[in-house]
Design a protein around this motif. Structure first.
Motif, PDB file in Angstrom:
ATOM      1  N   PHE A 138       0.768  -1.239   0.000  1.00 53.75           N
ATOM      2  CA  PHE A 138       0.000   0.000   0.000  1.00 53.75           C
ATOM      3  C   PHE A 138       0.804   1.297   0.000  1.00 53.75           C
ATOM      4  N   ALA A 139       2.090   1.253   0.358  1.00 63.04           N
ATOM      5  CA  ALA A 139       2.869   2.502   0.421  1.00 63.04           C
ATOM      6  C   ALA A 139       3.285   2.936  -0.972  1.00 63.04           C
ATOM      7  N   ASP A 140       3.267   4.240  -1.217  1.00 62.94           N
ATOM      8  CA  ASP A 140       3.763   4.788  -2.471  1.00 62.94           C
ATOM      9  C   ASP A 140       5.177   5.338  -2.307  1.00 62.94           C
ATOM     10  N   LYS A 141       5.537   5.686  -1.091  1.00 61.92           N
ATOM     11  CA  LYS A 141       6.881   6.191  -0.806  1.00 61.92           C
ATOM     12  C   LYS A 141       7.158   5.984   0.679  1.00 61.92           C
ATOM     13  N   ASN A 423       2.314 -15.642 -18.553  1.00 63.12           N
ATOM     14  CA  ASN A 423       2.679 -16.893 -19.239  1.00 63.12           C
ATOM     15  C   ASN A 423       1.631 -17.996 -19.070  1.00 63.12           C
ATOM     16  N   LYS A 424       0.369 -17.617 -19.206  1.00 62.03           N
ATOM     17  CA  LYS A 424      -0.735 -18.584 -19.110  1.00 62.03           C
ATOM     18  C   LYS A 424      -1.309 -18.851 -20.506  1.00 62.03           C
ATOM     19  N   SER A 425      -1.734 -20.092 -20.724  1.00 60.64           N
ATOM     20  CA  SER A 425      -2.281 -20.455 -22.030  1.00 60.64           C
ATOM     21  C   SER A 425      -3.728 -20.002 -22.195  1.00 60.64           C
ATOM     22  N   ARG A 426      -4.443 -19.829 -21.067  1.00 63.24           N
ATOM     23  CA  ARG A 426      -5.833 -19.364 -21.107  1.00 63.24           C
ATOM     24  C   ARG A 426      -6.055 -18.321 -20.022  1.00 63.24           C
ATOM     25  N   THR A 427      -6.962 -17.396 -20.306  1.00 65.20           N
ATOM     26  CA  THR A 427      -7.240 -16.326 -19.341  1.00 65.20           C
ATOM     27  C   THR A 427      -7.744 -16.893 -18.020  1.00 65.20           C
ATOM     28  N   LEU A 428      -8.583 -17.926 -18.076  1.00 68.69           N
ATOM     29  CA  LEU A 428      -9.144 -18.517 -16.865  1.00 68.69           C
ATOM     30  C   LEU A 428      -8.056 -18.994 -15.915  1.00 68.69           C
ATOM     31  N   PHE A 429      -6.946 -19.496 -16.473  1.00 69.69           N
ATOM     32  CA  PHE A 429      -5.857 -20.019 -15.650  1.00 69.69           C
ATOM     33  C   PHE A 429      -5.093 -18.911 -14.916  1.00 69.69           C
ATOM     34  N   ALA A 430      -5.349 -17.670 -15.298  1.00 69.22           N
ATOM     35  CA  ALA A 430      -4.648 -16.540 -14.672  1.00 69.22           C
ATOM     36  C   ALA A 430      -5.472 -15.886 -13.575  1.00 69.22           C
ATOM     37  N   THR A 431      -6.633 -16.467 -13.238  1.00 66.82           N
ATOM     38  CA  THR A 431      -7.555 -15.846 -12.275  1.00 66.82           C
ATOM     39  C   THR A 431      -6.876 -15.548 -10.936  1.00 66.82           C
ATOM     40  N   LYS A 432      -6.131 -16.504 -10.411  1.00 64.34           N
ATOM     41  CA  LYS A 432      -5.473 -16.331  -9.119  1.00 64.34           C
ATOM     42  C   LYS A 432      -4.510 -15.142  -9.144  1.00 64.34           C
ATOM     43  N   GLU A 433      -3.718 -15.052 -10.206  1.00 63.83           N
ATOM     44  CA  GLU A 433      -2.752 -13.954 -10.318  1.00 63.83           C
ATOM     45  C   GLU A 433      -3.455 -12.608 -10.463  1.00 63.83           C
ATOM     46  N   ILE A 434      -4.549 -12.586 -11.241  1.00 71.58           N
ATOM     47  CA  ILE A 434      -5.293 -11.329 -11.427  1.00 71.58           C
ATOM     48  C   ILE A 434      -5.889 -10.858 -10.104  1.00 71.58           C
ATOM     49  N   ILE A 435      -6.406 -11.796  -9.302  1.00 72.07           N
ATOM     50  CA  ILE A 435      -6.956 -11.428  -7.987  1.00 72.07           C
ATOM     51  C   ILE A 435      -5.883 -10.758  -7.136  1.00 72.07           C
ATOM     52  N   LYS A 436      -4.657 -11.270  -7.179  1.00 66.14           N
ATOM     53  CA  LYS A 436      -3.554 -10.667  -6.414  1.00 66.14           C
ATOM     54  C   LYS A 436      -3.325  -9.225  -6.838  1.00 66.14           C
ATOM     55  N   TYR A 437      -3.427  -8.970  -8.146  1.00 63.34           N
ATOM     56  CA  TYR A 437      -3.234  -7.598  -8.624  1.00 63.34           C
ATOM     57  C   TYR A 437      -4.346  -6.676  -8.132  1.00 63.34           C
ATOM     58  N   PHE A 438      -5.531  -7.213  -7.943  1.00 64.58           N
ATOM     59  CA  PHE A 438      -6.635  -6.378  -7.445  1.00 64.58           C
ATOM     60  C   PHE A 438      -6.504  -6.069  -5.953  1.00 64.58           C
ATOM     61  N   PHE A 439      -5.596  -6.746  -5.268  1.00 65.91           N
ATOM     62  CA  PHE A 439      -5.238  -6.366  -3.906  1.00 65.91           C
ATOM     63  C   PHE A 439      -4.139  -5.304  -3.920  1.00 65.91           C
ATOM     64  N   GLY A 440      -3.619  -4.998  -5.106  1.00 64.84           N
ATOM     65  CA  GLY A 440      -2.472  -4.112  -5.229  1.00 64.84           C
ATOM     66  C   GLY A 440      -2.815  -2.647  -5.120  1.00 64.84           C
ATOM     67  N   ASN A 441      -1.770  -1.842  -5.294  1.00 65.81           N
ATOM     68  CA  ASN A 441      -1.861  -0.402  -5.058  1.00 65.81           C
ATOM     69  C   ASN A 441      -2.181   0.349  -6.359  1.00 65.81           C
ATOM     70  N   TYR A 442      -3.428   0.192  -6.821  1.00 61.67           N
ATOM     71  CA  TYR A 442      -3.841   0.819  -8.083  1.00 61.67           C
ATOM     72  C   TYR A 442      -5.111   1.645  -7.878  1.00 61.67           C
ATOM     73  N   ASP A 443      -5.183   2.762  -8.615  1.00 60.76           N
ATOM     74  CA  ASP A 443      -6.386   3.593  -8.585  1.00 60.76           C
ATOM     75  C   ASP A 443      -7.420   3.088  -9.585  1.00 60.76           C
ATOM     76  N   LEU A 444      -6.928   2.464 -10.651  1.00 57.33           N
ATOM     77  CA  LEU A 444      -7.789   2.157 -11.792  1.00 57.33           C
ATOM     78  C   LEU A 444      -7.305   0.891 -12.477  1.00 57.33           C
ATOM     79  N   ALA A 445      -8.271   0.052 -12.918  1.00 59.14           N
ATOM     80  CA  ALA A 445      -7.951  -1.109 -13.746  1.00 59.14           C
ATOM     81  C   ALA A 445      -8.781  -1.038 -15.018  1.00 59.14           C
ATOM     82  N   ILE A 446      -8.152  -1.371 -16.145  1.00 57.98           N
ATOM     83  CA  ILE A 446      -8.848  -1.412 -17.434  1.00 57.98           C
ATOM     84  C   ILE A 446      -8.531  -2.755 -18.089  1.00 57.98           C
TER      85      ILE A 446
END
Length: 719
Positions: A138-141, A423-446
């Motif tokens: 969560f820290a930016d600096k 490095n996933k062959s299908r988008t569905l297989f990346a669900t776990k990794e994508i969830i981790k990014y949504f816990f990340g420090n971002y204002d916006l996702a597209i």
């Protein structure tokens, strides 16, 4: 600029002193302080500052404190303003970490602590380790006030990539104190200014003083600090050694303390930056300190003693008293040298300028996460690469997450964009990794492409993410079912109903918007029309690259070789056209499931010398520029990039009259010829007309400017 601070209290500690000087010196910005524990002893001093507002939440419950701070942040975010919070102590760090679970903002941690010492109990270590773990998310600096503190914190796992050091700064000293003249009967007062705290080592000082005072009855020890009056353990120790020359101050007035003492001692188990040592020197008080923090940058080694070493402290005090009595010129030279060094190293203006630069940088910085299936082929992926650059121009730091492999990659990415390949062959297989990014420090996702959109929507829901999610729809779902019905496409059509759970749906044309609202039943208020970016500078630059043209004159198709793109209609139409126009060639750039079928078709129609099917080319623009026109034969589209890019290069285009996209460009006034889907003969007739078309350059320049203005106005409204 409005800058917010969260701090436990406004007492006499180093954090509070530095914060006071920052706000007092800052003539440009307005500061708001949130108090979460108590007012503190210097609360009134802060209240006198014209550019400072204090919100005292110390008497509220934990939930109400968090709720009030959250509401202020949310109001700022709704007005699309970036908000900067500075936290000054471990407790305040943790408060803001909790809030940042639900809403994103710029969070700057001020770590003004020595790190972990052997005096730290488990309870004392806990907030340090919690801050370490959550700062990575969560820290930016992270601003440390000493190199010593930075080293100690990073040693236990604090993130190195976020850290910087801004040591304490001090205004030029203008304190006056008379020279100390000793005689046999004069009292000599040794003092220590330190609050009751397990880090402060009063015991070593008292033990050293006891040994000194046995032979020198005119020595006195003056102790001052918050909590000392109620420190029964300290009082019991003083009582046990039966030393009447030790005084505990009843006041917390800092200036009164320095007026009363002749020699200052900092005895501590650990400090980040020994603020009080410099304050003593500025007031012409000689100072000795234990070897803590960045003390070596302040005092010569003769004035530094080992931690907990009472014999060395006694020795250093005796040496200092001897020098003051017998070598007044030498001690004056040393004192002046130390003061000069402090004024050069720790000028407040220099340190404040560093804070200002960080605030300015973070006031314009927002973090955006973009998710794409790959960087090969489709126009949707290319638009996302352009969008990265547009976001960066609007103050965002962008991270582009690619579900697929690093190779092959068709598109060039701005160097400022951080690239992550899952490095996933299908988008569905990346669900776990994508969830981790949504816990990340971002204002916006597209995200773009239906599979990525759905995975990102579920990631946002499952992570309770506070970031906004925009999903891009680039096709007309009902047309997909009309021309290519399958269980897979039907499920994709149905899954688009979950778009309502995103914050916004970005459509690249009116046709896509109408299809979503009418057929998919997406809420109208969720839709925002954002035309495709065309990155004019890149297109013009790359289109001027030279290449050996062995095909002229030729028509061009570039895109996926799929059922949607219906490329066999182009080849069939070109077959009829070429019967009377044998000099023309057809270049097809692309990959896809239909490639083998199309190659067989070319061979069957005996077009091997005039139709060439090639793999994707990283620079398609030079081929567009040198063509007679660009072709498209899609059964359905959103807003085809290849047409926009061709028109921007003043090339005429021929397209099928699919439900969305091409006809909208024609209505804008562009030179777009249309033929019905699957009508080969009409397409051949239009191809003949295309070969004779002359482009109105002035008209195209005006139209391109109009389209570009529309796009950037949409970008400004959105971001």
């Amino acid at each position: 600029m409005k800058i917010f601070h969260v701090i436990n209290s406004l007492g006499t500690g180093g954090s509070e002193s530095m914060l006071y000087e920052i706000i007092k010196y800052d003539k440009k910005n307005v500061h708001t302080i949130f108090l979460i524990s108590e007012k503190g002893t210097v609360y009134k001093n802060f209240m006198k500052l014209n550019n400072c507002k204090i919100l005292d939440y110390s008497n509220l419950s934990l939930f109400k404190k968090l709720k009030n701070i959250f509401k202020i942040i949310k109001d700022y975010k709704n007005s699309k303003k970036q908000i900067i919070f500075n936290t000054w102590m471990y407790k305040s760090h943790i408060y803001l970490f909790i809030i940042k679970l639900f809403v994103s903002f710029q969070l700057i941690l001020h770590v003004r602590h020595c790190g972990i010492t052997k005096q730290h109990s488990l309870i004392n270590k806990l907030p340090i380790y919690i801050t370490m773990y959550l700062s990575k998310k969560f820290a930016d600096k992270i601003i440390y006030n000493s190199h010593f503190s930075k080293f100690n914190h990073e040693k236990i796992g604090y993130p190195k990539n976020l850290s910087t050091v801004i040591q304490n700064g001090y205004p030029h000293s203008n304190f006056k104190k008379g020279k100390i003249k000793f005689d046999k009967n004069q009292k000599i007062v040794i003092g220590m200014l330190a609050r009751k705290n397990f880090i402060k080592d009063h015991d070593t000082l008292i033990n050293a003083f006891q040994k000194l005072s046995k032979k020198n009855k005119n020595l006195f020890l003056y102790l001052q600090g918050a909590g000392l009056q109620n420190d029964n353990k300290l009082k019991e120790k003083i009582s046990k050694i039966n030393c009447k020359n030790i005084i505990i101050s009843k006041t917390l007035d800092k200036e009164n303390f320095f007026k009363k003492i002749d020699i200052h001692v900092l005895s501590s188990y650990g400090e980040s930056f020994p603020n009080v040592v410099i304050e003593a020197i500025q007031r012409n008080v000689h100072s000795i300190a234990s070897q803590v923090g960045d003390i070596k940058q302040i005092l010569p080694k003769d004035f530094i003693f080992k931690i907990e070493d009472e014999d060395e402290l006694k020795k250093k005090l005796l040496q200092l008293i001897f020098m003051i009595k017998n070598q007044p010129k030498k001690i004056t030279q040393i004192k002046n040298s130390i003061q000069k060094s402090i004024n050069n190293k720790f000028r407040f203006k220099d340190q404040f300028d560093q804070f200002s630069l960080i605030w300015k940088e973070h006031s314009n910085t927002k973090n955006a996460l973009l998710v794409v299936p790959s960087l090969v082929g489709g126009g949707a992926e290319r638009v996302m690469t352009y969008l990265c650059e547009d976001l960066e121009n609007n103050g965002y730091k962008t991270t582009l997450v690619i579900i697929g492999q690093k190779s092959p990659t068709q598109y060039e990415i701005n160097k400022k964009t951080k690239l992550v390949y899952l490095n996933k062959s299908r988008t569905l297989f990346a669900t776990k990794e994508i969830i981790k990014y949504f816990f990340g420090n971002y204002d916006l996702a597209i995200s773009t492409i239906v599979q990525c959109n759905i995975v990102c929507i579920f990631a946002k829901i499952l992570s309770f993410s506070r970031m906004r999610l925009f999903v891009r729809e680039t096709n007309t779902p009902s047309e997909i079912l009309k021309y290519d019905w399958s269980i897979k496409n039907y499920l994709s059509f149905f899954m688009r109903k979950f778009y309502n759970y995103s914050d916004l749906i970005l459509c690249n044309s009116n046709g896509v918007k109408l299809d979503l609202t009418k057929n998919v039943k997406v809420k109208k208020n969720k839709i925002f029309i954002l035309p495709n970016s065309i990155n004019a500078n890149q297109i013009l630059k790359k289109s001027n690259e030279k290449f050996k043209d062995i095909y002229s004159p030729y028509f061009l198709y570039a895109g996926r070789l799929s059922k949607q793109k219906n490329v066999h209609q182009i080849i069939n139409a070109f077959h009829y056209f070429s019967m009377t126009n044998k000099i023309y060639k057809l270049l097809i750039f692309g990959q896809g499931s239909e490639k083998k079928r199309l190659l067989r078709m070319v061979k069957r129609l005996k077009l091997e010398r005039s139709v060439f099917i090639k793999s994707f080319n990283k620079n398609i623009f030079k081929y567009i520029r040198n063509s007679k026109g660009v072709l498209l034969s899609s059964k359905w589209e959103g807003m085809p990039n290849i047409l926009l890019q061709s028109l921007h290069l003043n090339k005429p285009v021929l397209s099928t009259d699919c439900k969305s996209g091409p006809k909208e460009l024609k209505k804008l006034g562009y030179n777009v010829k249309l033929a019905p889907v699957n009508d080969t003969l009409e397409y051949a007739n239009q191809l003949k007309l295309l070969s004779k078309t002359k482009v109105n350059l002035k008209k195209n320049i005006i139209l391109n400017k109009k389209y570009s203005d529309t796009y950037y106005k949409s970008i400004d409204r959105l971001f």
